[in-house]
Every structure is written in C-alpha cells, then in structure tokens.
Write a protein that holds these residues in place. Structure first.
Motif, PDB file in Angstrom:
ATOM      1  N   ALA A  23       0.824  -1.210   0.000  1.00  0.00           N
ATOM      2  CA  ALA A  23       0.000   0.000   0.000  1.00  0.00           C
ATOM      3  C   ALA A  23       0.860   1.262   0.000  1.00  0.00           C
ATOM      4  CB  ALA A  23      -0.951  -0.007   1.200  1.00  0.00           C
ATOM      5  N   THR A  24       1.899   1.289   0.817  1.00  0.00           N
ATOM      6  CA  THR A  24       2.756   2.485   0.854  1.00  0.00           C
ATOM      7  C   THR A  24       3.522   2.629  -0.460  1.00  0.00           C
ATOM      8  OG1 THR A  24       4.542   1.304   1.986  1.00  0.00           O
ATOM      9  CG2 THR A  24       2.995   2.520   3.366  1.00  0.00           C
ATOM     10  N   ARG A  44       2.708  -2.771 -11.170  1.00  0.00           N
ATOM     11  CA  ARG A  44       3.597  -3.920 -11.384  1.00  0.00           C
ATOM     12  C   ARG A  44       4.878  -3.801 -10.565  1.00  0.00           C
ATOM     13  NH1 ARG A  44       3.019  -4.714 -17.896  1.00  0.00           N
ATOM     14  NH2 ARG A  44       0.993  -5.718 -17.831  1.00  0.00           N
ATOM     15  N   VAL A  45       5.425  -2.598 -10.486  1.00  0.00           N
ATOM     16  CA  VAL A  45       6.630  -2.391  -9.669  1.00  0.00           C
ATOM     17  C   VAL A  45       6.339  -2.772  -8.223  1.00  0.00           C
ATOM     18  CG1 VAL A  45       8.133  -0.612  -8.688  1.00  0.00           C
ATOM     19  CG2 VAL A  45       7.699  -0.646 -11.138  1.00  0.00           C
ATOM     20  N   CYS A  46       5.205  -2.302  -7.708  1.00  0.00           N
ATOM     21  CA  CYS A  46       4.853  -2.604  -6.313  1.00  0.00           C
ATOM     22  C   CYS A  46       4.560  -4.088  -6.114  1.00  0.00           C
ATOM     23  CB  CYS A  46       3.664  -1.746  -5.875  1.00  0.00           C
ATOM     24  SG  CYS A  46       4.073   0.024  -5.783  1.00  0.00           S
ATOM     25  N   PRO A  51       4.772  -9.160  -3.287  1.00  0.00           N
ATOM     26  CA  PRO A  51       3.893 -10.084  -4.016  1.00  0.00           C
ATOM     27  C   PRO A  51       2.545 -10.356  -3.345  1.00  0.00           C
ATOM     28  CG  PRO A  51       6.112 -10.976  -3.833  1.00  0.00           C
ATOM     29  CD  PRO A  51       6.064  -9.747  -2.991  1.00  0.00           C
ATOM     30  N   GLY A  52       2.418 -10.111  -2.069  1.00  0.00           N
ATOM     31  CA  GLY A  52       1.152 -10.372  -1.383  1.00  0.00           C
ATOM     32  C   GLY A  52       0.065  -9.373  -1.703  1.00  0.00           C
ATOM     33  N   GLY A  53       0.408  -8.257  -2.348  1.00  0.00           N
ATOM     34  CA  GLY A  53      -0.584  -7.235  -2.673  1.00  0.00           C
ATOM     35  C   GLY A  53      -1.224  -6.646  -1.431  1.00  0.00           C
ATOM     36  N   LEU A  54      -2.425  -6.122  -1.600  1.00  0.00           N
ATOM     37  CA  LEU A  54      -3.129  -5.524  -0.461  1.00  0.00           C
ATOM     38  C   LEU A  54      -3.507  -6.555   0.594  1.00  0.00           C
ATOM     39  CD1 LEU A  54      -5.499  -2.784  -1.953  1.00  0.00           C
ATOM     40  CD2 LEU A  54      -3.481  -2.475  -0.533  1.00  0.00           C
TER      41      LEU A  54
END
Length: 117
Positions: A23-24, A44-46, A51-54
C-alpha cells in the motif's frame, strides 16, 4: 558511552521509520499519474516488491502514534487530488482505506453456530 548513544539513536529512528508494504509503495508511485500505462507500470513495480498485494497489508497498518492521516478519505484526498487517471485514483483509495481505516471488529460467534455442523 559512544556505543550507547549510537544504539539509542538507532532505536529512536527505527521507531519513526514505517516499514514499507504494498500500500505504501502504491502511494509513493501513483500520485500524479496521468494515464493507464504509467498506472499499470507503477502497480507492477509494487507487486514485484510486495507479491502479497493488499492482502498482505493489515487493515489499519498506517494508524498509530505517528500516522499521517486520521482515515482513508483524508489520505485519498491528499494523495489523489492531482492525479488525472481515475484508475490510479481508485487504486490509491484502496491503499489509503487499507492503511488508515480502523479494522472492523470480528463478529462474535453465535452460541448455536457450534451445533450447525
């Protein structure tokens, strides 16, 4: 004495540092985005870094003593006000809500639920 001061300084600064998460990362990369391509690349960078996403970000993780915002709406307004691409605004809003909205209490189990099995 010098080692003690250095250790104390490191501990103090580590309290102020907020660990990075998906998120950050989004909130660092997306403000000001004006098109779909830049938005997709930022996401995509984040995703490659986290890899766990939000799902990997605990609800309310940005709240605390040194929180930047009281709630997700304050964060969304501040971060998204100069962003022209609405898709990026939606992603930033989700990240802000995850970081700064209070966690919802879990419902208490009903006594009779244990007999439904």
């Amino acid at each position: 004495m010098k080692k003690l001061l250095i250790t104390a300084a490191l501990l103090l600064f580590s309290c102020f540092a907020q660990a990075g998460n998906y998120a950050t990362c989004l909130l660092d990369k997306l403000p000001g985005v004006q098109n779909h391509g830049a938005s997709v690349s930022a996401v995509r960078v984040c995703q490659s870094k986290y890899p766990g996403g939000l799902a990997g970000v605990e609800q309310g993780a940005g709240r605390g003593l040194f929180a930047s915002y009281d709630n997700g709406d304050e964060c969304t307004y501040d971060k998204a006000k100069d962003t022209r691409y609405t898709g990026a605004v939606r992603v930033m809003a989700e990240a802000c809500m995850r970081l700064y909205n209070k966690p919802q209490p879990k419902p208490k189990p009903n006594f009779f639920d244990q007999f439904d099995e």
